[in-house]
Design a protein around this motif. Structure first.
Motif, short mmCIF file in Angstrom:
data_model
loop_
_atom_site.label_atom_id
_atom_site.label_comp_id
_atom_site.label_asym_id
_atom_site.label_seq_id
_atom_site.Cartn_x
_atom_site.Cartn_y
_atom_site.Cartn_z
N ASP A 1 38.08 -82.59 38.18
CA ASP A 1 39.00 -83.05 39.21
C ASP A 1 40.36 -82.35 39.14
OD1 ASP A 1 39.95 -84.94 41.27
OD2 ASP A 1 41.23 -85.69 39.65
N GLY A 2 40.89 -82.20 37.94
CA GLY A 2 42.27 -81.72 37.79
C GLY A 2 42.37 -80.23 37.55
N LEU A 3 43.60 -79.75 37.29
CA LEU A 3 43.82 -78.33 37.05
C LEU A 3 43.19 -77.93 35.72
CD1 LEU A 3 47.55 -77.69 38.03
CD2 LEU A 3 45.50 -77.46 39.42
N ALA A 4 42.40 -76.85 35.74
CA ALA A 4 41.76 -76.40 34.50
C ALA A 4 41.86 -74.87 34.41
CB ALA A 4 40.31 -76.86 34.47
N ALA A 5 43.03 -74.37 34.79
CA ALA A 5 43.32 -72.93 34.70
C ALA A 5 42.23 -72.10 35.37
CB ALA A 5 43.51 -72.51 33.24
N GLY A 6 41.72 -72.56 36.50
CA GLY A 6 40.72 -71.81 37.25
C GLY A 6 39.33 -71.82 36.64
N MET B 1 35.29 -81.53 27.35
CA MET B 1 35.12 -80.19 27.93
C MET B 1 36.39 -79.64 28.62
SD MET B 1 31.83 -78.84 29.88
CE MET B 1 31.68 -77.20 30.53
N PHE B 2 36.98 -80.38 29.53
CA PHE B 2 38.23 -79.91 30.14
C PHE B 2 39.35 -80.92 29.93
CE2 PHE B 2 34.90 -77.83 32.76
CZ PHE B 2 35.22 -76.51 32.48
N GLY B 3 39.22 -81.73 28.88
CA GLY B 3 40.26 -82.72 28.56
C GLY B 3 40.48 -83.67 29.73
N GLU B 4 41.75 -83.99 29.96
CA GLU B 4 42.15 -84.91 31.04
C GLU B 4 41.60 -84.46 32.40
OE1 GLU B 4 43.90 -87.80 31.54
OE2 GLU B 4 43.53 -88.01 29.39
N ALA B 5 41.56 -83.14 32.61
CA ALA B 5 41.21 -82.61 33.93
C ALA B 5 39.81 -83.04 34.37
CB ALA B 5 41.33 -81.09 33.93
N SER B 6 38.91 -83.32 33.39
CA SER B 6 37.55 -83.69 33.82
C SER B 6 37.24 -85.15 33.54
CB SER B 6 36.51 -82.75 33.19
OG SER B 6 36.49 -82.88 31.79
N ARG B 7 38.25 -86.01 33.50
CA ARG B 7 38.01 -87.46 33.43
C ARG B 7 37.28 -87.92 34.70
NH1 ARG B 7 41.06 -89.31 29.04
NH2 ARG B 7 40.10 -87.90 27.59
N THR B 8 37.58 -87.22 35.81
CA THR B 8 36.81 -87.41 37.04
C THR B 8 36.14 -86.08 37.35
OG1 THR B 8 38.34 -89.07 37.89
CG2 THR B 8 36.98 -87.96 39.52
N VAL B 9 34.87 -86.14 37.79
CA VAL B 9 34.14 -84.92 38.15
C VAL B 9 33.57 -85.08 39.56
CG1 VAL B 9 32.07 -83.54 37.62
CG2 VAL B 9 33.58 -84.28 35.77
N VAL B 10 33.72 -84.02 40.33
CA VAL B 10 33.11 -83.96 41.66
C VAL B 10 31.81 -83.18 41.53
CG1 VAL B 10 33.33 -82.86 43.93
CG2 VAL B 10 35.25 -84.18 43.00
N MET C 1 67.68 -71.05 47.89
CA MET C 1 66.26 -71.27 48.22
C MET C 1 65.40 -71.00 46.98
SD MET C 1 64.25 -69.81 51.52
CE MET C 1 63.82 -68.11 51.12
N VAL C 2 64.47 -71.94 46.73
CA VAL C 2 63.53 -71.81 45.62
C VAL C 2 62.13 -71.57 46.20
CG1 VAL C 2 62.43 -73.01 43.67
CG2 VAL C 2 64.88 -73.29 44.09
N VAL C 3 61.44 -70.57 45.68
CA VAL C 3 60.09 -70.26 46.15
C VAL C 3 59.16 -70.34 44.94
CG1 VAL C 3 58.65 -68.55 47.34
CG2 VAL C 3 61.12 -68.62 47.79
N VAL C 4 58.11 -71.16 45.06
CA VAL C 4 57.24 -71.39 43.91
C VAL C 4 55.96 -70.55 44.06
CG1 VAL C 4 56.08 -73.12 42.49
CG2 VAL C 4 58.17 -73.71 43.73
N GLY C 5 55.67 -69.70 43.09
CA GLY C 5 54.45 -68.88 43.12
C GLY C 5 53.22 -69.66 42.69
N PRO C 6 53.16 -70.16 41.46
CA PRO C 6 51.94 -70.81 40.97
C PRO C 6 51.88 -72.31 41.30
CG PRO C 6 53.50 -70.54 39.17
CD PRO C 6 54.17 -69.98 40.40
N GLU C 7 50.71 -72.90 41.09
CA GLU C 7 50.49 -74.30 41.46
C GLU C 7 51.07 -75.30 40.46
OE1 GLU C 7 48.32 -72.12 40.54
OE2 GLU C 7 46.97 -72.92 39.01
#
Ligand code: AMP
Ligand code: GLY
Length: 424
Positions: A151-156, A180-189, A65-71
């Motif tokens: 939109d994407g992961l930006a280390a919180g 500003m957040f590289g790829e993660a902010s190509r889309t912004v909500v 069994m594998v259990v994943v902690g982080p996203e």
């Protein structure tokens, strides 16, 4: 079972501790782990994002069994990798595939999912560099403060709250068309600002049924009275005193159920944890964000209140048999106070010796950024130790956690002295 847990924070120390207590656990490995997980099992120096190395290790060590902690491994499709390889497909895997992980990996996906399923959340629109003009017009139509989310992961760090229109306009421009957040902010909500009380609710699900784990409150800002920069979390408490029966019912009916049903109706298999970041406005809960994991340091507090077998909970989720599980929770209060390196969440030094952990009593020390070297315990990150106590009242749990937070020492130690104080 031979179990492999992925991650290296205080959350993973708490998960490793609970898993290692289970009679179902034969051997526990943690990749890469930290000084705390090493007390519960065997650390292995593999990055959770190295799919091939994780897969190879799982085969070589007969992992069940594998259990994943982080996203991050989940958003980067580790679940799909395990499901698609002949030699790995029989290994139980706790965490969604990439489709389900979009709940955290894409804010635009999460928002449209909530809209499709009538799950209460702040009004919003999503923009790209091509639609910057529409974004600026949308800002013009809103009242301050303005909430802009990468939109994407930006280390919180991907959420920016702007108090003026000018600041919101230039931030939107930087996020979409700058770096500003590289790829993660190509889309912004961009969304409506909600004023209320924040709390976190966690469920474990096999995609059909779910179990609601203890709710918690996280203290995100570095400074006392919720001032200063956002951090990963400076402390947590569980249960949440203002989360009445009625409120929890509302959260279940309006948020948890439609989320589980929505995933099912869209054909998205989901076995794992879901973390609902909520804003309670008056008595109405709204979803601020989904995460596809447990929180850190919420896990340190909530797992301290889980009395039933945590490894069995995970196993039954992976086997699609969660309906067989009886979750037992302690009615006591847990308080977790994060000892951090001075300077965090900005620049800080590490490698300082940590003293007096042996004098800690009536608490659990969950190590986060701490490592062992030549028999010494050294600081190794911004968040160092989550000092966690459980007692009959919030006041008593706070007193115990703070007694120990004072004793444990390292150069530059900083902690908030008001975790839980607003709720007394
Ligand atoms: P997140 O990274 O999504 O957890 O957002 C970071 C923090 O920003 C949250 O913990 C909230 O305090 C705040 N926040 C996010 N969205 C909103 C919103 N729509 N209204 C008010 N505060 C928000
Ligand atoms: N403590 C907040 C989080 O884990 O995202």
């Amino acid at each position: 079972m031979n179990i492999l847990l992925l991650g290296a924070g205080g959350r993973e120390h708490a998960m490793a501790w609970k898993i290692s207590l289970s009679p179902l656990c034969n051997k526990l490995f943690i990749a890469p782990g930290n000084a705390g997980t090493a007390l519960c099992g065997e650390n292995v120096a593999i990055s959770p994002n190295d799919h091939k190395a994780i897969g190879r290790f799982a085969v070589e060590h007969a992992i069940n069994m594998v259990v994943v902690g982080p996203e991050e491994p989940l958003v980067k499709s580790l679940g799909d990798f395990f499901a698609s390889r002949k030699e790995l497909e029989d290994i139980l895997f706790m965490g969604p595939g990439s489709a389900g992980a979009q709940l955290e990996g894409s804010k635009a996906f999460a928002k449209s999912f909530m809209q499709r399923h009538n799950i209460p959340t702040a009004a919003y629109k999503a923009f790209t560099c091509d639609t910057l003009k529409d974004g600026l017009a949308f800002i013009d139509s809103l009242m301050p403060p303005y909430v802009l989310k990468a939109d994407g992961l930006a280390a919180g760090k991907g959420v920016v709250i702007c108090s003026t229109k000018e600041e919101a306009e230039s931030t939107l421009n930087d996020m979409l068309c700058g770096a500003m957040f590289g790829e993660a902010s190509r889309t912004v909500v961009i969304e409506e600002f909600l004023k209320g009380r924040e709390m976190s609710v966690f469920v474990a699900t096999d995609g059909n049924t779910y179990r609601i784990l203890p709710a918690a409150k996280d203290y995100k800002r570095v400074g006392e009275k919720d001032t200063g920069a956002n951090t990963g979390g400076m402390g947590s408490i569980s249960p949440v005193p203002f989360a009445s029966h009625q409120l929890m019912n509302r959260i279940e009916q309006r948020i948890i159920l439609p989320t589980i049903d929505g995933l099912k109706s869209e054909g998205i298999p989901y076995c794992g944890f879901i973390f609902f970041g909520l804003m309670v406005v008056g008595q109405e809960p709204y979803v601020i964000e989904y995460n596809v994991r447990l929180g850190d340091p919420e896990a340190e507090a909530i797992l301290s209140r889980v009395d039933s077998d945590f490894a069995e909970l995970i196993q039954l989720c992976c086997q699609g048999r969660l309906h067989e599980y009886t979750l037992k929770l302690s009615a006591r209060y847990a308080v977790s106070v994060m000892l951090t390196s001075g300077g965090y969440p900005d620049e800080f030094d590490k490698g300082f010796e940590i003293f007096h952990t042996e004098r800690a009593s009536a608490c659990r020390l969950f190590y986060a950024g701490a490592k062992e070297k030549d028999g010494k315990l050294l600081t190794n990150g911004g968040r160092v130790i989550a000092v966690t106590s459980v007692a009959a009242t919030l006041e008593d749990a706070m007193a115990l956690a703070y007694d120990n937070a004072r004793i444990i020492d390292f150069k530059g130690k900083y902690y908030r002295r008001d975790i839980g104080k607003d709720l007394l």
